[in-house]
Design a protein around this motif. Structure first.
Motif, short mmCIF file in Angstrom:
data_model
loop_
_atom_site.label_atom_id
_atom_site.label_comp_id
_atom_site.label_asym_id
_atom_site.label_seq_id
_atom_site.Cartn_x
_atom_site.Cartn_y
_atom_site.Cartn_z
N VAL A 98 -6.25 -9.20 -21.13
CA VAL A 98 -5.99 -10.11 -20.02
C VAL A 98 -7.20 -10.08 -19.08
N LYS A 99 -7.64 -11.29 -18.64
CA LYS A 99 -8.80 -11.35 -17.74
C LYS A 99 -8.34 -11.04 -16.31
N LEU A 100 -8.92 -10.00 -15.74
CA LEU A 100 -8.52 -9.57 -14.39
C LEU A 100 -9.60 -9.94 -13.38
N ILE A 101 -9.20 -10.36 -12.20
CA ILE A 101 -10.18 -10.53 -11.11
C ILE A 101 -10.47 -9.15 -10.53
N ASP A 102 -9.41 -8.35 -10.35
CA ASP A 102 -9.58 -7.00 -9.82
C ASP A 102 -9.17 -5.98 -10.88
N GLU A 103 -10.12 -5.18 -11.32
CA GLU A 103 -9.77 -4.13 -12.29
C GLU A 103 -9.21 -2.91 -11.58
N GLU A 104 -9.53 -2.79 -10.30
CA GLU A 104 -8.99 -1.71 -9.46
C GLU A 104 -8.25 -2.35 -8.30
N PRO A 105 -7.17 -1.73 -7.84
CA PRO A 105 -6.44 -2.29 -6.70
C PRO A 105 -7.29 -2.26 -5.43
N ARG A 106 -7.00 -3.20 -4.54
CA ARG A 106 -7.65 -3.16 -3.22
C ARG A 106 -6.58 -3.30 -2.14
N ASP A 107 -7.01 -3.29 -0.87
CA ASP A 107 -6.03 -3.29 0.22
C ASP A 107 -5.53 -4.69 0.52
N GLY A 108 -4.21 -4.83 0.57
CA GLY A 108 -3.60 -6.10 0.98
C GLY A 108 -2.91 -5.94 2.32
N ALA A 109 -2.09 -6.92 2.66
CA ALA A 109 -1.35 -6.84 3.93
C ALA A 109 -0.29 -5.75 3.84
N HIS A 110 0.15 -5.26 4.99
CA HIS A 110 1.23 -4.25 5.06
C HIS A 110 0.89 -2.96 4.32
N GLY A 111 -0.40 -2.66 4.20
CA GLY A 111 -0.80 -1.42 3.53
C GLY A 111 -0.52 -1.40 2.04
N ALA A 112 -0.28 -2.58 1.45
CA ALA A 112 0.01 -2.62 0.01
C ALA A 112 -1.29 -2.49 -0.79
N LYS A 113 -1.14 -2.02 -2.05
CA LYS A 113 -2.26 -2.06 -2.99
C LYS A 113 -2.07 -3.34 -3.79
N ILE A 114 -3.12 -4.16 -3.89
CA ILE A 114 -2.97 -5.44 -4.58
C ILE A 114 -4.11 -5.66 -5.58
N ALA A 115 -3.85 -6.52 -6.57
CA ALA A 115 -4.89 -6.90 -7.52
C ALA A 115 -4.55 -8.29 -8.06
N PHE A 116 -5.58 -9.11 -8.24
CA PHE A 116 -5.37 -10.47 -8.73
C PHE A 116 -5.73 -10.57 -10.22
N ILE A 117 -4.94 -11.39 -10.92
CA ILE A 117 -5.18 -11.67 -12.34
C ILE A 117 -5.84 -13.04 -12.42
N HIS A 118 -6.83 -13.17 -13.28
CA HIS A 118 -7.57 -14.43 -13.36
C HIS A 118 -6.67 -15.56 -13.87
N PRO A 119 -6.70 -16.71 -13.18
CA PRO A 119 -5.85 -17.85 -13.61
C PRO A 119 -6.11 -18.29 -15.06
N LYS A 120 -7.27 -17.97 -15.60
CA LYS A 120 -7.55 -18.33 -17.01
C LYS A 120 -6.57 -17.63 -17.94
#
Ligand code: CMX
Length: 132
Positions: A98-120
């Motif tokens: 799967v094509k990932l935008i973020d291979e490692e989590p980063r900081d999101g709102a509310h102190g969450a760990k977030i990562a985006f998956i590539h729309p492709k």
């Protein structure tokens, strides 16, 4: 692995203007407005049961959400799914190609760990994984 829809992100030009529809016409409540400087957005959360609608306003001209608004206009920007172990979810998907935008989590709102998956890899929708 996926526990629930955490939130649906909606890109808007101005949070105060957009909130009027949700609060005045749908009777929803805005629980929180927060700046996420790392991602150059201001976000407002409106809880709906276990999930939320997240309004996203660009906080600078070079914000990725400004780029989205210029290209597509206001509307649904991403779907965020809550996972119990984001590192494992990312590693599993990477292994499956799967094509990932973020291979490692980063900081999101509310102190969450977030990562985006590539729309492709998702059929065109920007999907966010998040873990609180
Ligand atoms: N819907 C569909 N496709 C999208 C998209 C969206 N909302 N946003 C970006 N894309 C596409 C781009 O067109 C691009 O496609 P191509 O590779 O075919 O050109 C691809 O995804 C990658 O986008 P990019 O902008 O080139 O890549 P970046 O790594 O610079 O940024 C992303 C990707 C998704 C992180 C960024 O565009 C973005 O939206 N950042 C804001 C994130 C956000 O909403 N944060 C909220 C934080 C609060 C929280 O939820 O906790």
């Amino acid at each position: 692995m996926i526990e629930k829809v955490d939130h649906i992100g909606v890109a808007v030009n101005n949070i105060d203007d957009a909130l009027k529809f949700y609060t005045e016409h749908l009777g929803m409540e805005c629980k929180d407005v927060e700046e996420v400087p790392e991602q150059k957005v201001k976000v407002a959360f409106l809880p709906v049961g276990e999930s939320k609608i997240e309004l996203l306003e660009p906080s600078s001209d070079d914000s990725p959400v400004k780029k989205f608004l210029d290209k597509k206009g206001e509307g649904v920007h991403h779907i965020a799914l809550h996972v119990d172990n984001i590192e494992k979810a990312l590693a599993d998907m990477k292994e499956k190609g799967v094509k990932l935008i973020d291979e490692e989590p980063r900081d999101g709102a509310h102190g969450a760990k977030i990562a985006f998956i590539h729309p492709k890899s998702t059929g065109g929708t920007l999907v966010e994984l998040c873990q609180k």
